[in-house]
Write an enzyme that holds these catalytic residues in place. Structure first.
Site, short mmCIF file in Angstrom:
data_model
loop_
_atom_site.label_atom_id
_atom_site.label_comp_id
_atom_site.label_asym_id
_atom_site.label_seq_id
_atom_site.Cartn_x
_atom_site.Cartn_y
_atom_site.Cartn_z
N ASP A 277 0.85 -1.19 0.00
CA ASP A 277 0.00 0.00 0.00
C ASP A 277 0.89 1.24 0.00
O ASP A 277 1.98 1.23 -0.57
CB ASP A 277 -0.92 -0.04 1.24
N SER B 45 -11.10 -0.97 -0.41
CA SER B 45 -9.83 -0.94 0.33
C SER B 45 -10.04 -1.29 1.79
O SER B 45 -9.20 -1.93 2.42
CB SER B 45 -9.22 0.46 0.27
#
Length: 645
Positions: free
Chosen positions: A142, A326
């Site tokens: 990420d 997400s």
């Protein structure tokens, strides 16, 4: 940390929309383009490295090299027979919503945020069963992870070209990480797998954007460092053969990959890498267990998880609320960690099958494009009921503090799978056992003080030996030592009295051993004097006996003297007397030989004369002999003599 509240004070807009296929903007320059070159063999790799292309990245587990090259070089590489194919370095973005709502601590006094998302997935049941993700390694590919009091970061790596730090400068990765592993520390939020080892793999920049090169590097790093699970809350609409190969390679290595389906809305294609079969695609649900309006759907969706208004950790020690696939993805990744802890021998393939048993089927019965097999929801197993039974047994042991209940609880706890909760139960039992051990030792010391026997002392000493060093052990040992001294004194007195009476060497030695063990003092001195008197008396008796034997060197006197000498302790006196006695024995032996010769002569005379007088004289001579074979033979000969009438 200051108290935190749920008051909204800031709204930060982040650009997380998905970009079309094409080179990543920040990597472009006038001299070339970024591409990923996939080679067939060693010769192909050498061709890339020897070309005019500028090497950006080589991969350990992937047959590829990321380079920047001009159009001509790219064309030459594509035409080389040892090159499999060349791909553009496409862009990726975080699969989050358009903004995060950052929470601060200026008005309210609560220390905890509400987490509606935990109830639907029933994760608290897993926690009660001791499942916390302990021992499971999760790579969060990420924007990195920012230091936060509510997070523990096991390590990490930066694949971003502009920094070597894996620290989050966007907020997205930190938010994802908190959903997975925020500590259960009494404030902030509770992560689903708080004891999982979370690794920050930075592949997205401060805008939440990244590229294929960095994502491949993150996957390659995850393979190298033996990750169990990889969370990818990111995606692109562009298919990529090398990305497909990369996730397949990681999957073959046993890694479970979980990715966001995308935020393009119902009916739009599932994003990559979630769309690949080796990756678990996750869609998002809302507070009503319905499909979130932004969630991308499709046949590739495998599971769904809460993804709207999720509160988690954020930059600068803050917390924030965000929505998106997400946020749904780390719910699934963390749940996989709990299942892996529960069944550590299961493979990634088996874990995907296991997750099908831990869902609630939403929408169309069976697998569908919206929810996949269903929304993740922890299902208790027999192991959970076993934990509950063990915990109840521990509680009972804590109440009763009896050894029977402690042993029963320990047996139940030992049968649980290894986990942090099992360790906690064992610690509680150890504490109860410690109390029990101290009580047992006290009881046994009291018994030893009452009965003052060696058996009760030995039993008490064994109980004291089990105790850890400390005040209890020290005080009990002092009390027991007093009993030991009493018993030792009593035994020494009894043995000295016995030695005084018998005057035997064995009794004297036993008494001396007992007296020697006593501590220095008047009692020991007194007993030693009494014992010395016994030894002195024995020496006097031995001297008298040896003197008598010397005066009259008979076998009887020698034997009596030898018995007296044998009672003496080793030393000069005993050695001297033994030498004198040996001379007596030698003299007595010579006298015995003479007596034997005399007896033989008289028996022979009796055999010849056959008179009563001769036989009587011979019998008198034989009677004076010591017992021996010679005496027996002579007696037989004499018995055969028949005197004449």
């Amino acid at each position: 940390m200051q108290n935190v509240s749920c008051k909204l004070v800031i709204s930060v807009t982040l650009f997380f929309s998905f970009l079309a296929i094409g080179p990543f903007a920040h990597a472009q320059n006038s001299s070339g383009k970024e591409v990923i070159v996939v080679y067939k063999n060693k010769a192909g790799k050498e061709t890339v490295l020897d070309s005019d292309a500028e090497v950006e990245q080589q991969y350990k587990h992937l047959p590829a090299v990321a380079v920047t090259a001009d159009q001509e070089t790219v064309k030459e590489l594509k035409q080389d027979p040892d090159i499999l194919y060349v791909e553009n370095n496409v862009s990726f973005t975080a699969a989050g919503s358009t903004d995060f709502k950052v929470l601060t601590d200026d008005t309210e006094d609560t220390e905890n945020f509400e987490q509606w998302n935990l109830e639907p997935i029933q994760v608290k049941q897993a926690w009660k069963a001791g499942l916390t993700g302990k021992g499971v390694k999760i790579a969060v590919i990420d924007s990195g992870i920012s230091p936060h009091e509510d997070l523990s970061i096991a390590g990490g790596f930066s694949a971003a070209s502009y920094t070597s730090s894996y620290k989050d400068d966007n907020g997205h990765g930190t938010h994802v990480a908190g959903i997975i592993g925020a500590k259960h520390n009494g404030y902030g939020i509770n992560g689903i797998a708080p004891e999982a080892q979370i690794y920050a793999v930075k592949a997205l920049d401060q805008n939440g954007s990244g590229d294929l090169q960095s994502l491949l590097q993150g996957i390659d790093w995850s393979i190298t460092h033996g990750m169990d699970i990889v969370n990818m809350s990111l995606g692109t609409t562009s298919d990529s053969q090398i990305l497909h190969n990369a996730v397949d390679k990681a999957y073959e290595q046993g890694i479970l990959l979980v990715a966001a389906s995308g935020n393009d809305g119902n009916g739009k294609p599932v994003n990559y890498p979630a769309a690949y079969s080796s990756v678990v695609a996750v869609s998002a649900t809302n507070e009503k267990n319905q499909l979130a309006g932004f969630s991308t759907t499709g046949d590739e969706v495998e599971f769904s998880a809460p993804g709207t208004n999720i509160t988690s950790t954020y930059l600068h020690q803050y917390y924030a609320t965000g929505s998106g696939t997400s946020q749904a993805t780390p719910h699934a990744a963390a749940m996989f960690a709990l299942l892996l802890q529960r069944n550590p021998a299961e493979t990634n393939v088996q874990l995907r099958a296991e997750m099908k048993k831990n869902i609630i089927d939403l929408g169309t019965t069976g697998r569908d494009q919206h929810f996949g097999y269903g929304m993740i929801q922890y299902k208790a197993q027999k192991a959970d009921s076993a934990y509950a039974e063990a915990e109840q047994a521990v509680k009972k042991a804590e109440q009763t503090k009896t050894q029977t209940d402690i042993d029963k609880a320990r047996k139940l706890v030992s049968q649980l799978p290894n986990s942090n909760a099992k360790t906690a139960l064992q610690k509680r039992l150890d504490k109860v056992q410690s109390f029990r051990n101290v009580k047992d030792a006290k009881d046994k010391v009291v018994k030893a003080q009452k009965y003052k026997t060696q058996q009760t002392v030995d039993t008490a000493q064994a109980a004291i030996n089990k105790l850890p060093n400390g005040t209890d052990k020290k005080n009990l040992q002092k009390r027991l030592n007093q009993v030991k001294r009493y018993i030792a004194s009593k035994q020494a007195k009894e043995k000295v009295a016995k030695a005084e009476k018998s005057k035997k060497k064995t009794d004297v030695n036993s008494a001396q051993s007992a007296v020697s063990k006593l501590p220095a003092g008047s009692e020991k001195t007194s007993l030693q004097k009494r014992l010395a008197k016994v030894k002195s008396t024995n020496l006097k008796t031995a001297k008298q006996s040896v003197s008598a034997a010397e005066k009259k060197s008979t076998h009887a006197n020698a034997a009596k003297a030898q018995s007296a000498v044998n009672q003496l302790q080793s030393g000069k006196d005993k050695t001297s007397l033994q030498k004198r006695l040996d001379k007596v024995k030698k003299k007595a032996a010579a006298a015995e030989v003479k007596k034997v010769e005399t007896a033989k002569a008289k028996v022979k005379k009796a055999e010849k004369a056959k008179t009563k007088k001769a036989k009587t004289s011979a019998q008198s001579a034989v009677n004076q002999l010591q017992k021996s074979n010679e005496k027996t033979k002579l007696q037989k000969r004499l018995n055969a003599v028949k005197p004449k009438k």
